[in-house]
Design a protein around this motif. Sequence first.
Motif, PDB file in Angstrom:
ATOM      1  N   ILE A  14     -17.939  70.605  33.291  1.00  0.00           N
ATOM      2  CA  ILE A  14     -17.355  68.639  33.975  1.00  0.00           C
ATOM      3  C   ILE A  14     -15.714  68.570  33.680  1.00  0.00           C
ATOM      4  O   ILE A  14     -15.438  69.768  32.445  1.00  0.00           O
ATOM      5  CB  ILE A  14     -17.934  67.931  32.473  1.00  0.00           C
ATOM      6  N   ARG A  15     -15.445  68.147  34.671  1.00  0.00           N
ATOM      7  CA  ARG A  15     -13.651  68.027  34.675  1.00  0.00           C
ATOM      8  C   ARG A  15     -13.008  67.536  33.378  1.00  0.00           C
ATOM      9  O   ARG A  15     -13.970  65.997  33.341  1.00  0.00           O
ATOM     10  CB  ARG A  15     -13.467  67.610  35.969  1.00  0.00           C
ATOM     11  N   ARG A 104      -1.075  56.834  29.229  1.00  0.00           N
ATOM     12  CA  ARG A 104      -0.881  57.856  29.627  1.00  0.00           C
ATOM     13  C   ARG A 104      -2.755  58.729  30.057  1.00  0.00           C
ATOM     14  O   ARG A 104      -3.353  58.353  30.931  1.00  0.00           O
ATOM     15  CB  ARG A 104      -0.866  59.538  28.889  1.00  0.00           C
ATOM     16  N   LEU A 105      -2.910  57.549  29.147  1.00  0.00           N
ATOM     17  CA  LEU A 105      -4.399  57.084  29.265  1.00  0.00           C
ATOM     18  C   LEU A 105      -5.049  57.046  30.425  1.00  0.00           C
ATOM     19  O   LEU A 105      -5.721  57.313  31.495  1.00  0.00           O
ATOM     20  CB  LEU A 105      -5.552  56.424  28.484  1.00  0.00           C
ATOM     21  N   GLY A 106      -4.055  55.600  30.929  1.00  0.00           N
ATOM     22  CA  GLY A 106      -3.738  54.697  31.712  1.00  0.00           C
ATOM     23  C   GLY A 106      -3.472  55.673  33.747  1.00  0.00           C
ATOM     24  O   GLY A 106      -4.415  55.533  34.473  1.00  0.00           O
ATOM     25  N   GLU A 107      -2.815  56.207  32.851  1.00  0.00           N
ATOM     26  CA  GLU A 107      -2.350  57.096  33.964  1.00  0.00           C
ATOM     27  C   GLU A 107      -2.935  58.277  34.606  1.00  0.00           C
ATOM     28  O   GLU A 107      -4.302  58.431  35.839  1.00  0.00           O
ATOM     29  CB  GLU A 107      -1.445  57.697  33.525  1.00  0.00           C
ATOM     30  N   ARG A 113      -8.476  62.592  37.970  1.00  0.00           N
ATOM     31  CA  ARG A 113      -8.464  64.479  38.313  1.00  0.00           C
ATOM     32  C   ARG A 113      -9.542  64.728  37.466  1.00  0.00           C
ATOM     33  O   ARG A 113     -10.370  65.569  37.047  1.00  0.00           O
ATOM     34  CB  ARG A 113      -7.197  64.484  37.706  1.00  0.00           C
ATOM     35  N   TYR A 114      -9.855  63.448  35.840  1.00  0.00           N
ATOM     36  CA  TYR A 114     -11.136  63.652  35.076  1.00  0.00           C
ATOM     37  C   TYR A 114     -12.077  63.325  34.905  1.00  0.00           C
ATOM     38  O   TYR A 114     -12.233  62.235  35.431  1.00  0.00           O
ATOM     39  CB  TYR A 114     -10.042  64.647  33.724  1.00  0.00           C
ATOM     40  N   GLU A 115     -13.357  63.843  35.107  1.00  0.00           N
ATOM     41  CA  GLU A 115     -14.492  62.934  34.722  1.00  0.00           C
ATOM     42  C   GLU A 115     -14.569  63.048  33.913  1.00  0.00           C
ATOM     43  O   GLU A 115     -15.147  61.633  32.760  1.00  0.00           O
ATOM     44  CB  GLU A 115     -15.800  64.051  34.975  1.00  0.00           C
TER      45      GLU A 115
END
Length: 371
Positions: A14-15, A104-107, A113-115
């Motif tokens: 998992i990314r 940053r979480l919103g970005e 990019r991450y799952e």
Amino acid sequence: MAAATGLAASRRGIRTLILSFDQSRSLSGSFGIEAPLFATQGGPVRVNDHLHLQEIDAQEELRHGWNGLHAYVAALTGSGGLDSVAAVEVAIPPGLEELVTLLRLGEHIREQRYELIVVDCPSTAGALRFVGSTSAMSWYFRKQLGQDHRKTQRARPSAADGGETGAVREVRDKLVIVDALLHNPEVTTLRLVTTADKIAVQETQRAYTSFSLYGIATDSLVINGLLPEQEGALADQYLAQQLQVEKLQGLFAPLPMVKIPLHAGEVVGEGQLEAFANLLYAGEDPARVMAVQPALGITKDAVDVYRFEVKLPFVSKEEIELFRRGEELVIRVGAFRRNILLPKMVALAPTEGARMEGDRLIVSFRQERGG
């Protein structure tokens, strides 16, 4: 807990990103990453092919960009003309670390990019500021932008004013997206971690109530640092822990509960973290939602009847302050307060009443029909 969860998820392909705003930099320390004591960090740091970690530094974020943040700092300090250079020099106001983390979480959510994103909060208080920041800041921005809109009806805005308003609006829009995801129990869940002592148990109860007030779904409780059965000098401490474990089980059932024994040494490095993750998840997917909770909020009961529902465990009706202020419903429990902006159709309806059903607060609204 956060490091072991992220590592275990990455081992399953998992990314994963672990995002932290803990100024102690304990997240990188958990992985045994050595760096100068006062080193700052920019973007995510690679741990393995499927795992990155990022430790947020609000001052660095201001120094290297984020025009919206400069405008936000200027708004907080009451200095509408504060330029970006001056904004960097201003002392970090309370809540800015949480704001930067949310942005940053919103970005990361936008980039996809991450799952899985694991947010490592430094403390109960820090976590509560984090989840409360979106609604509080959204309220602030709505008020400010509403005032700006009324002003523009009387005066021609300058180019500089328009730019700053646009930057603040961009920050607000990102917060709205993150706020919606944080309050979706199919997307975001909270995992509470505690120890088996009286003070920690009380703090965990308050935390569970407070997170529920903010609309955050909790999917499990981890009890860490449990002694094995003891004789002699530690026997009393072991028995005291067992009493608190039984109390936690009674208070939080049917919430899933995981008991972790006390480790002989520090949990540092990937080997130790993997062993810890095995105790936490017993080979199961760490990214799964461990307890499904319904999304509480506003629903329609009948043609002209609406209800707002929120989970408030460990709270009696006498401990709740509830009042209506125009289109806002305000709930206060102890030191915690939540302002709920009502949808337009509900905001037009008078409040009919409020009641407690078990551990849920239900507020009813009934639309008056024309004669």
